[in-house]
Design a protein around this motif. Sequence first.
Motif, PDB file in Angstrom:
ATOM      1  N   ILE A  97       1.618  -2.272   3.266  1.00 56.42           N
ATOM      2  CA  ILE A  97       0.719  -1.917   2.216  1.00 56.42           C
ATOM      3  C   ILE A  97       0.168  -0.861   1.927  1.00 56.42           C
ATOM      4  O   ILE A  97      -0.287  -0.316   2.982  1.00 56.42           O
ATOM      5  CB  ILE A  97      -0.305  -3.088   2.461  1.00 56.42           C
ATOM      6  N   ASN A 102      -4.738  -3.735  -3.244  1.00 53.65           N
ATOM      7  CA  ASN A 102      -5.481  -4.861  -2.608  1.00 53.65           C
ATOM      8  C   ASN A 102      -4.593  -5.973  -2.474  1.00 53.65           C
ATOM      9  O   ASN A 102      -4.032  -6.410  -3.507  1.00 53.65           O
ATOM     10  CB  ASN A 102      -6.835  -5.166  -3.554  1.00 53.65           C
ATOM     11  N   VAL A 103      -4.597  -6.597  -1.284  1.00 54.38           N
ATOM     12  CA  VAL A 103      -3.699  -7.747  -1.162  1.00 54.38           C
ATOM     13  C   VAL A 103      -4.051  -8.938  -0.625  1.00 54.38           C
ATOM     14  O   VAL A 103      -4.665  -8.562   0.414  1.00 54.38           O
ATOM     15  CB  VAL A 103      -2.173  -7.279  -0.321  1.00 54.38           C
ATOM     16  N   GLU A 104      -3.905 -10.114  -1.148  1.00 48.28           N
ATOM     17  CA  GLU A 104      -4.118 -11.198  -0.408  1.00 48.28           C
ATOM     18  C   GLU A 104      -2.814 -11.971   0.043  1.00 48.28           C
ATOM     19  O   GLU A 104      -2.095 -12.399  -0.857  1.00 48.28           O
ATOM     20  CB  GLU A 104      -5.333 -12.035  -1.095  1.00 48.28           C
ATOM     21  N   ILE A 122       2.730  -6.450   9.523  1.00 48.06           N
ATOM     22  CA  ILE A 122       2.098  -5.865   8.608  1.00 48.06           C
ATOM     23  C   ILE A 122       1.536  -4.593   9.096  1.00 48.06           C
ATOM     24  O   ILE A 122       0.830  -4.451  10.022  1.00 48.06           O
ATOM     25  CB  ILE A 122       1.054  -6.581   7.981  1.00 48.06           C
ATOM     26  N   ASN A 124      -1.004  -2.111   7.283  1.00 50.07           N
ATOM     27  CA  ASN A 124      -1.782  -2.059   6.353  1.00 50.07           C
ATOM     28  C   ASN A 124      -2.557  -0.805   6.021  1.00 50.07           C
ATOM     29  O   ASN A 124      -3.302  -0.500   6.891  1.00 50.07           O
ATOM     30  CB  ASN A 124      -2.942  -3.187   6.422  1.00 50.07           C
ATOM     31  N   LEU A 128      -6.586  -5.634   2.588  1.00 47.77           N
ATOM     32  CA  LEU A 128      -5.762  -6.910   2.808  1.00 47.77           C
ATOM     33  C   LEU A 128      -6.485  -7.991   3.491  1.00 47.77           C
ATOM     34  O   LEU A 128      -7.488  -8.167   4.264  1.00 47.77           O
ATOM     35  CB  LEU A 128      -4.522  -6.680   4.243  1.00 47.77           C
ATOM     36  N   LEU A 130      -6.017 -11.845   4.665  1.00 46.17           N
ATOM     37  CA  LEU A 130      -5.227 -12.994   5.275  1.00 46.17           C
ATOM     38  C   LEU A 130      -5.926 -14.343   5.306  1.00 46.17           C
ATOM     39  O   LEU A 130      -7.087 -14.402   6.063  1.00 46.17           O
ATOM     40  CB  LEU A 130      -4.665 -12.578   6.688  1.00 46.17           C
TER      41      LEU A 130
END
Length: 135
Positions: A97, A102-104, A122, A124, A128, A130
Amino acid sequence: MLLKLFISSILFSLTIHCQETNADTYVVGSENSDFDSIKKAVMEANAGDTIFISPGIYIESNILIDKDLNISGDDKHTTYLKASELSMSSIGRIFTIEEGANVEITHITLANGSSKNHGGAILNRGALILDYVTI
């Protein structure tokens, strides 16, 4: 002046709301899916989109995420993303990432990722979340 600020605030809120409603959801892995791989879905998705991963076992690695995305499996007990089939033969990490993204990631099991440094599943560099994820 206060009325002008209030109107500007309403217009800003409407703009954000409109941007959020333009997000698409792409399906990976089902019979009528949009993509046959998670990596392809991530590459083609636009910022703010959702990628839904159907139940199954997916063998993919080195997936670069450089935009805001939601990635959701069906359930962490039925949706598996592995860097390789065997834990001893991994060819890299699963997700990287990038800064500013911005990751979910939700409802998925990640396995068999590896790296010589920093995170096998991952790496990051962004933001993030999770939720219901097994690593």
